[in-house]
Design a protein around this motif. Structure first.
Motif, mmCIF file in Angstrom:
data_model
loop_
_atom_site.group_PDB
_atom_site.id
_atom_site.type_symbol
_atom_site.label_atom_id
_atom_site.label_comp_id
_atom_site.label_asym_id
_atom_site.label_seq_id
_atom_site.Cartn_x
_atom_site.Cartn_y
_atom_site.Cartn_z
ATOM 1 N N SER A 34 -11.624 5.233 -7.023
ATOM 2 C CA SER A 34 -10.325 4.639 -7.191
ATOM 3 C C SER A 34 -10.561 3.171 -6.293
ATOM 4 O O SER A 34 -10.120 2.233 -6.797
ATOM 5 N N ALA A 35 -11.430 3.136 -5.375
ATOM 6 C CA ALA A 35 -11.571 2.013 -4.492
ATOM 7 C C ALA A 35 -12.303 0.823 -5.338
ATOM 8 O O ALA A 35 -12.002 -0.147 -5.352
ATOM 9 N N LYS A 36 -13.384 1.365 -6.241
ATOM 10 C CA LYS A 36 -13.988 0.680 -7.094
ATOM 11 C C LYS A 36 -12.990 -0.112 -8.194
ATOM 12 O O LYS A 36 -12.901 -1.298 -8.475
ATOM 13 N N SER A 37 -12.154 0.821 -8.653
ATOM 14 C CA SER A 37 -11.448 0.472 -10.058
ATOM 15 C C SER A 37 -10.162 -0.546 -9.306
ATOM 16 O O SER A 37 -9.779 -1.572 -10.144
ATOM 17 N N ASN A 42 -3.086 -0.071 2.760
ATOM 18 C CA ASN A 42 -3.266 -0.802 1.368
ATOM 19 C C ASN A 42 -2.807 -0.164 -0.016
ATOM 20 O O ASN A 42 -2.359 -0.864 -0.939
ATOM 21 N N ILE A 43 -2.621 1.250 0.056
ATOM 22 C CA ILE A 43 -1.993 1.952 -1.256
ATOM 23 C C ILE A 43 -0.776 1.335 -1.391
ATOM 24 O O ILE A 43 -0.196 1.111 -2.654
ATOM 25 N N GLN A 57 -3.300 9.613 -7.007
ATOM 26 C CA GLN A 57 -4.384 10.564 -6.584
ATOM 27 C C GLN A 57 -4.951 10.206 -5.319
ATOM 28 O O GLN A 57 -5.093 11.265 -4.427
ATOM 29 N N ALA A 58 -5.221 9.214 -4.973
ATOM 30 C CA ALA A 58 -5.698 8.688 -3.622
ATOM 31 C C ALA A 58 -4.938 9.142 -2.559
ATOM 32 O O ALA A 58 -5.288 9.668 -1.488
ATOM 33 N N GLU A 59 -3.389 8.934 -2.625
ATOM 34 C CA GLU A 59 -2.555 9.036 -1.922
ATOM 35 C C GLU A 59 -2.273 10.648 -1.585
ATOM 36 O O GLU A 59 -2.181 11.254 -0.460
#
Length: 399
Positions: free
Chosen positions: A285-288, A297-298, A337-339
């Motif tokens: 996720s960080a890369k994309s 940041n989210i 998804q990250a959240e």
């Protein structure tokens, strides 16, 4: 274990001391005091190793020990005159006799003689466990032509409209800064010899207090104390050292336990723990997304996507608009998804470090906020601090 001992004293008439007697005691030589015609001699069990070291401009007679210190007694006329400085230094017993001698000579030449002093060096080995050297140093400098120089010069100063005469030292040999420098240099020279000869030991001129140690320094025992011990008698100095060593042993053991506890706390407390799968998903996720994944940041990226989506809703349908809408959707899914990963990990974190706190009362944002604040501050938050975190988050939402 290598020890550091470096003491300094002034030999002076004020203390009813005599330079010839002091030199005779340290060198083991029989010397005559030419003023009184008295012989000074102190028999030693082990003959000292002696050297007289002098700067190139000093007169040749300084290499005669008896003449050197008689000349000092002659030139100093004051009743309270300072006659010589004596330094007493413990030699590393890890080194051979030859290395000890070489170290003492090199140190005295580089630190004292190059600064203009004559150094009368005597190495004592009466006790193999306590090798050390004494060095008597001239206090009055020599002029370039080899005559005695002045210790002080008098200058006139006008203070508050009145002329006053002030005495200024011609050298810095009596300053505290110089003594600190000598002490530091001894540690440097000794450590250099340790390293050169493959010994891991190192010494420092810093006191235990300056090193941040709670241990007590041991005191210099000396040959008399060891003789008493060998004769089965009690020595106060050795008794003090034994008590201090026992105390220091306890302090060191406690210090090790404390250190282990701190390491354990650093490795176990307030560290976010994600499963291998969660770590992989967050990395992707960080890369994309091109950002460091945390809750702030989210939210920032989600706000940007919402504004972008709002503008595109009123745009004319086209392939380009369709591509942009698809990108917004993909990035939103990644943010969700990250959240969700952050929330799951936050729940695990709170259950471990705040087991008595009802996390069901907190929103997703509040859970993650409490966790991130705990990790940032590296401490367990009080109820009041948790309440403040929640209020700050609510305030941001309102804004």
């Amino acid at each position: 274990m290598a020890i550091y001992h470096f003491s300094n004293q002034i030999i002076s008439r004020k203390k009813q001391q005599n330079a010839i007697a002091a030199a005779a005691y340290r060198s083991g030589e029989k010397l005559v005091d030419e003023r009184t015609n008295e012989s000074k001699f102190y028999k030693r069990q082990v003959e000292p190793i002696t050297h007289i070291l002098a700067p190139s401009h000093a007169p040749k007679w300084v290499y005669d020990r008896q003449q050197l210190w008689n000349e000092v007694e002659r030139v100093e006329r004051q009743w309270n005159a300072q006659l010589a400085r004596e330094i007493n230094v413990a030699l590393p017993k890890e080194l051979s006799h030859e290395e000890q001698e070489q170290l003492a000579i090199e140190f005295c030449n580089d630190v004292f003689v190059k600064d203009g002093m004559v150094a009368d060096l005597a190495i004592h080995r009466d006790d193999e466990e306590n090798p050390h050297f004494h060095v008597m140093l001239t206090i009055r400098p020599f002029n370039e032509e080899g005559t005695w120089g002045n210790k002080q010069v008098k200058v006139k100063e006008v203070i508050n409209g009145k002329q006053q005469i002030k005495a200024i030292h011609t050298t810095d040999w009596n300053t505290k800064e110089k003594l600190v420098y000598w002490r530091e240099q001894w540690a440097t020279y000794a450590n250099r010899y340790f390293e050169k000869n493959g010994f891991p030991e190192r010494i420092t001129h810093l006191s235990n207090k300056d090193q941040g140690l709670e241990t007590l320094p041991t005191i210099h025992e000396g040959v008399v104390a060891r003789q008493l011990q060998n004769e089965g008698k009690e020595s106060e100095r050795i008794r003090i050292n034994m008590e201090r060593k026992e105390y220091n042993k306890i302090i060191i053991e406690l210090s090790e336990v404390k250190k282990d506890k701190q390491i354990k706390e650093r490795t176990e407390r307030f560290i976010r723990r994600f499963t291998p799968l969660e770590k992989k998903q967050l990395r992707e996720s960080a890369k994309s997304l091109g950002l460091f994944v945390n809750f702030e940041n989210i939210n920032t990226r989600r706000s940007q996507l919402d504004k972008w989506h709002a503008r595109l809703e009123f745009s004319q349908d086209s392939v380009d608009t369709f591509k942009k809408m698809n990108r917004i959707e993909r990035e939103t899914d990644m943010l969700d998804q990250a959240e969700n990963i952050l929330e799951k990990e936050a729940c695990r974190f709170l259950e471990k470090y705040y087991p008595n706190f009802n996390i069901e009362d907190l929103s997703k944002e509040q859970k993650i906020g409490v966790v991130e604040t705990t990790v940032t501050q590296n401490k367990r938050l009080s109820s009041h601090e948790i309440e403040k975190v929640i209020l700050d988050l609510e305030k941001k939402q309102i804004e």
